[in-house]
Structure formats: C-alpha cells, structure tokens
Design a protein around this motif. Structure first.
Motif: not given
Length: 778
Positions: A41, A112, A115, A293, A363-364
């Motif tokens: 990620r 973000y 990801e 996530a 951001k998420t």
C-alpha cells in the motif's frame, strides 16, 4: 395468518452457536492448497508512481506471484460506484457530480496512504508480507491536502489537475422562501460546527477467499460483505462472464455497519490472483489495514444559521455544508444528500436553503457508516437549536416543544424529494409525544431542580436532547423465497445478508406466523448468491421493511397453495380449513387433522397418479417499497463533567423510539443499544486524525479510542409504535437509528453542564484535552 410470533420477545436463534464458538467466520474457512495474499500500500498521501521493481520479491522462496496494474491490466476495471441521482431528483436539483474512477491497483498515481500498489501471493501471510519489503517503488511525492474547507478553496493542491479544483460534488437546494424568513426574523443565530472523521469498527475486519475452477470457468468467493449480489455482479463484469458463473458466499459476519457495503479493491484482486494462479487465495484484513483502507465516514463542516421569533418559533434555516469525500467518491450523492434530506428532522421549519460542496482530499474514501450522513446533520441542527435557546434565554427543551411536529400534522410534506426521487413525506409518528415521553423517562423536571442545587457545590451536571427523523427501508426491492420441504418444514431464503441483526429470528417469526407453524420448523438461509439468485443486500436500515415484507408475501402465497392442496386431500374447500401448529384440519373437526408434511407428500406424483394438486410448494416475492418509511426518536443524555480534568461521565441515557410495528422487542432493544454505543464513541472518543502530509496519525487502538462497557450507561428505552402505511406489515427500519443522536445529545448535555463557565461546543469528539482547552479559553 396468525400473530403468535410477531411482536413476541423471541430469543435470538443464532446466538447459541455464536456463544458456543461455533460460528463460521471467513478466517475459519480453509481450502486445500490455499495460498495467502498481502497488499503493498502507498506510504504517501499523494504521489506519482514512476516504476515498480518486483524482481527480488518474485524470486523469494514460497512466493507464487507478484501482481501490479501492468501485469493485471486486462482486468483493471474501475471499482463499482453507487449514488447516481434518480431522474426525478436530477430534474429538481442540479447536481454537479464529477466521476472519480478508482482501479483496484494504482496505475500511476496514489492519492491516499493505504491505496494498493501491488499484490503478493505466497504460501503464508508472513511470507507474503516479507516479500512486500522486497518490492521497490519509485515514488514522486506531491503536495497533499487534508482539510476539507481548505481543499475547496482556490490554490489548494489538486487531486485531479484536469478539474481545476477539488470539488467533486456540488448542489444547492431551497424550500419555501428562506430569504423572506430571515428578513422577518426577530433573532438570527449562526455557528460553524465540525463533525470529525471516524470509521466503523466491526469486531471482524474485512476479508475474502476465492477459488477458480478451470473445468467450467466458475469462481467461488467467500467475502465478509453486506452485499453479496453487488460483489457478484461486479466480478461478472470484470471477468466478462455470465453472472451465474460467479458464486459469492457471505459466511457469518462479525459486524458490518455499512463499512462492509462498499466495493473494495480486495474484493476483486483476491479472485483475480486466484484465477491467474489456479489456486485458492485468502486475505484477511488486519486491524491496521482496516484503519487505513476500509472506508471512512462522517467528516463534515456546517455553517448553519436559524431565523426565529422571540417566542422560539423557528422560521427558516440556512446551511453551507462541506463534506470530506476522501480521495475518491464511490457513493455519489448518498451521504451529502442524506444530510440535506434529514436536516430539519422532527422540526416544523417551512423555509430552508442549503449549499453543499463535496470535496476530495488525500484521505481514505468516505462511505456510509451507520447513520450515513444523518449523525452529522443532526449534530449541526440540534447544536444550533441549543444555541438559539441560549440566545433567547429559554430552556432548549422549550424551544423544541414549540417546533416539534405533532401527530395530527402527519403525514407531513417536507416540500422536497427524498434520495429515491419520491416526495419527502413523513408517513406516521408524533415527534412532540416522543419528546415528552423521553423527558418523562429521564426525570427532566426533577433533574433541573437537582442541577441547580449541585452547582452550588461545584458539581457540573447537564442534560441534552436530540431528535431525528430517519428515512428507512430503501428500495428498489428485496427478494425472498419460501418453500416447504417434503417433511413440511419451511425454508426461507432472502437477498438480505445478516451481520448481527437477527435475521434468522425475525424472518422466521414472519414465516411461522404466515404459515401457522412452530418457529423451530423454519430455517432461514441468506448470503449465498447460488441459493438466492437475485437480491440486493443489507444496508440503509432496509432488511425488515424490504426483506421482511417479501418473506411475509411469499409465505402467504405458499399458504394459499397449501390450503388448496389440503382441500383436495380432505375433500373440502380451502375456506373450511384451518392451520394450527403445522397441522391442517377442517374447521371444528379436529379429528381430520393432517400434517403439512403429509399434504406435501400427498401431492407428489406416483406411479398410479399425478397427485391431487401441483407438486412443490414454493413462492418468490420481490417487495418494492413505494418510498422510504420514516422512523424517529428522541434521545436524552445526562452527564457530569469534571472541569479540572475534562472527563465526561454519562449518568443516564433515554431513547424514545418509533420503528413502526415491532417484530421482536429483544432485537429492537439490542439494535438501539449497539447504535447508541457507537454514537457515544462518535461523541466522546473516536477520531481519525491526519497530518498535513496525509499520514494517518491515529492508526491503532493505542491512539483511536472506542467505548467499552464501562463508558456505556444503562439505557432506558421507550417504544412508540406508529405503523407505517407504506407496507403491509406496518414496519419501519431500525438498524441505524441508535447511532444518529448520541453525539448531539451528549454535546448538548456537556454544554448545559458547563453553561456557568461559558463553554461553547462546536466540534466532536469531546475528549478531556479538548474540554480542558475550552474551559481555559472561556
């Protein structure tokens, strides 16, 4: 149809297996030859990806594959999106909605932290995670933007440069004559309120297992999702196959709360790599992954103003709303429009003007979480109501008494459309009565007298009220099939998918009543697209309304078929028959009784005859709600605040709630208790904090606090039953309601407690540090 079980406090049938540790959750499942996936990620809030070098990782022992966007490019379809305005609503409101397609793997830009950049599959999760460290990614960090208001201003770093700004969604909506209301006002109050970002925290995080069968091209995936049919449809689109080639099974699920209703990259990637490798693959989210996530929620800013008379009558309101969507907006208008549709709540406010900006930040992505836009709007509305009361020198309760809708005013046309494109008309209820019932249960009059006495001794106690009206039971439909097996037992299948709501109990109660059979003769199956070919899923407080009515309708059709067949067997007419406890008899002649199983078997073809009636007793119903039903509640919180330490103790909590006809009081109570606990978390503890680089600072339970049993006081519940005229059972949705009002009620109670100190509450959570700072500043 009997009513033996509807309204009865039947113990939850699913609990014994859970309490005995016999539940089967996703991580309990094992398949021969199972491999394990881990995800690389992005460590950056915003970065260009120039190169991914995975050669060393691929050479490690026990590693079966490393996959990037490039290696899986032919399968890289955008993740599913929801929340497109229905035509009727789009005709009335001009939505400026920009697409934000997100692929399962980053192609060239990470927007973000968390990801997914690459996938590793290995013999074990540990080996897969070790291989992640061997992957080299060449990032070019770019400026990040994390403040939603700043993100909407000119000059902010852009997530999508081609847009020229960060506004992914914008719309305005007006009802009545708000400008006229403010011109006529004798008093105007305004304030900016901030509702923090936080996230659903189910005990069981997300996960997926997938197995691909090369012989017939079928894929089976087990997924801890709330929406198996949505997952199935998207996978069929990705693979370009018929839907029946994809089977999605949701096993026992340890909580969902909306967090598990989104379309996630992992839902696609685990099946993809299983297909590529020809081996079953498993991934189970760890808690740190969940923080970064899994979809986040809430996160709004309201600049809200009320226009009123001196007697407390509210004339109109204005609200400018910023909604933090995160890096992508997979849910379209859902949360922001929910916020607008529920802004006025139980109040009669004839004039309203709202401007909404949904902005993207590093951001998420944000998504619906228990309440879905409603806790934010209720916080803003109930806080500004209390601000009006302070300005007028009135008790906040008295202002509500003067503005809450009474039973004789319902149905109440709010003068706008709901999110489903239908007129927003409250169907039934009495919000003023709910207020009084809640205040009585809280001992309001006695509290005020005691509050004044305690303040003379330096004890700061406060009482806060919050009310809401919630659209529940969203369409477009839900399916249910009811059939009798040859023993006469009942099998119910439905597209709803349980994550703790008690479907195995409530749906069995509905079927048992319709067929007049004992409850233990009804089995409920759900969460499997092979068992239920067509369905929608569980979210938006919809299962009881949509699926429950479908179960009752299908069961009633089976009953009609059964009585017709029994009339052949007993040589009478269906109208002369009664069913009781699974036995069918001629009315008034108990000696003629035969079991349901005997009737089913009598209708089976034999070598001698085709049987007295059609073989097979099965019916499928698709219940389509005409529009939502409107549940409502009033919450009253009592707190004590220590001004030296800033700690808040919840002393008492009351909920007066209407969800239409109550199917099972035990389950209703449990849903409210759980929702209130999560709402307490939002009011006092939980917050996802990002730094200016887009790094999540609160990424574990060391930093992100959730309430425990010690922080949740005993709850007093008052059930008010105002049946909905919009479905045959008269029921309304329930699942989200408990979580909507606690942040507002608690904030109102804390400000009431600290009124002598002049403290003004404008944001949550009300942590001790924040309260000490407010006390010092005042």
């Amino acid at each position: 149809m009997g009513a033996k079980y509807f309204g009865a406090s039947v113990p939850r049938r699913e609990d014994p297996r859970f309490l005995a540790g016999a539940g089967r959750y996703l991580d309990d499942l094992q398949l021969p030859g199972l491999l394990h996936a881990a995800f690389l990620r992005s460590p950056h809030g915003h970065a260009r990806i120039h190169a991914i070098r995975a050669g060393r990782a691929r050479q490690l022992a026990g590693v079966y594959g490393v996959f990037t966007f490039e290696t899986l490019a032919r399968w890289m379809r955008p993740l599913p999106t929801f929340g497109t305005p229905p035509p009727a609503l789009a005709e009335q409101v001009e939505f400026r909605l920009k697409p934000t397609p997100q692929h399962p793997l980053c192609q060239d830009t990470a927007r973000y932290v968390g990801e997914i950049v690459a996938v590793v599959v290995a013999e074990s999760r540990a080996l897969a995670e070790d291989a992640l460290d061997a992957i080299e990614v060449e990032y070019e960090p770019r400026p990040a933007v994390v403040d939603m208001v700043a993100a909407g201003e000119p000059g902010a770093p852009l997530l999508y440069p081609e847009w020229g700004d960060n506004v992914a969604l914008a719309f305005t909506l007006a009802v009545g004559d708000p400008d006229g209301a403010f011109r006529a006002a004798e008093v105007v109050v305004s304030e900016r309120f901030r509702i923090q970002r936080y996230v659903g925290m189910p005990l069981e995080p997300r996960g997926a297992i997938a197995s691909y069968d090369r012989r017939d091209g079928t894929l089976t995936t087990w997924n801890s999702t709330q929406v198996p049919h949505f997952v199935q449809q998207h996978l069929a689109n990705v693979f370009g196959v018929a839907v029946h080639k994809i089977r999605v099974i949701a096993p026992d699920i340890g909580g969902g709360f909306g967090t598990k209703a989104s379309g996630y990259a992992e839902d696609v990637l685990v099946p993809l790599v299983a297909r590529e490798l020809g081996r079953p693959v498993k991934w189970v989210e760890d808690r740190r992954e969940h923080f970064g996530a899994a979809a986040h929620a809430r996160a709004q800013v309201h600049d809200i103003a009320l226009a009123a008379r001196r007697d407390g009558t509210i004339l109109g309101l204005r609200d400018q709303i910023w909604a933090d969507l995160g890096a992508y907006n997979p849910w379209g208008i859902v949360n922001p429009f929910n916020t607008v549709a529920h802004l006025r709540g139980p109040h009669h406010i004839p004039h309203m003007s709202v401007e909404v900006k949904g902005v993207v930040t590093n951001k998420t992505p944000n998504a619906p979480y228990r309440g879905a836009g409603r806790p934010e709007t209720v916080f803003a509305m109930d806080r500004i109501i209390d601000r009006l009361a302070r300005e007028l020198g009135m008790d906040p309760v008295e202002v509500r008494r003067r503005n809450y809708l009474h039973g004789e005013q319902l149905p109440y046309d709010a003068g706008m459309l709901y999110r489903d494109g239908q007129p927003l008309v409250y169907d039934s209820g009495d919000y003023a009565e709910a207020l009084e019932r809640a205040l009585d249960a809280a001992g309001f009059d006695g509290f005020r007298a005691e509050q004044a006495r305690l303040r003379t001794h330096g004890i700061y106690r406060g009482l806060g009220v919050s009310g809401y009206v919630e659209g529940t039971g969203l369409g477009p439909f839900e399916s249910a099939t009811v059939r009798l097996d040859i023993s006469g037992h009942v099998v119910v299948t439905t597209g709803a998918c349980c994550q703790g709501q008690g479907h195995e109990t409530t749906f069995a109660q509905l079927a048992a009543d319709a067929l007049d059979v004992p409850l233990d003769r009804v089995a409920v199956l759900e969460g499997d697209t092979q068992v239920v070919p067509v369905g929608v899923g569980t979210y938006a407080s919809r299962s009881a309304v949509a699926a429950g009515n479908a179960v009752a309708e299908a069961a009633q059709e089976v009953r009609t078929k059964l009585l017709a067949a029994a009339a052949h067997v007993l040589e009478t007419t269906p109208g002369d028959l009664v069913i009781e406890a699974g036995q069918i008899a001629i009315r008034g002649v108990p000696g003629t009784a035969v079991s349901i199983g005997q009737v089913v078997q009598a209708c089976l073809p034999t070598f001698a005859s085709a049987g007295p009636g059609p073989a097979g007793f099965e019916a499928t119903a698709y219940h389509r709600p005409p529009t939502v039903t409107y549940s409502s509640a009033v919450h009253v919180a009592q707190v004590e605040v220590d001004p030296e330490t800033g700690t808040v103790q919840l002393l008492d909590y009351v909920v007066a709630h209407d969800c239409g006809r109550v199917i099972n009081p035990i389950i209703v109570d449990g849903q409210i208790h759980g929702g209130v606990a999560q709402g307490i978390g939002g009011g006092l503890f939980e917050e996802l904090v990002y730094d200016q680089a887009g790094q999540l600072v609160t990424s574990s339970f060391l930093d992100y606090l959730v309430p425990t049993a010690m922080e949740v006081p005993p709850l007093k519940l008052v059930h008010l039953e105002y049946p909905s005229p919009r479905n045959p059972l008269g029921i309304k949705g329930l699942g989200e309601g408990g979580a909507i009002s606690p942040p507002a009620a608690i904030a109102n109670a804390v400000e009431d407690a600290l009124a002598p100190l002049g403290v003004r509450i404008t944001e949550t959570p009300l942590s001790p540090a924040r309260l000490v700072g407010l006390i010092a500043a005042s």
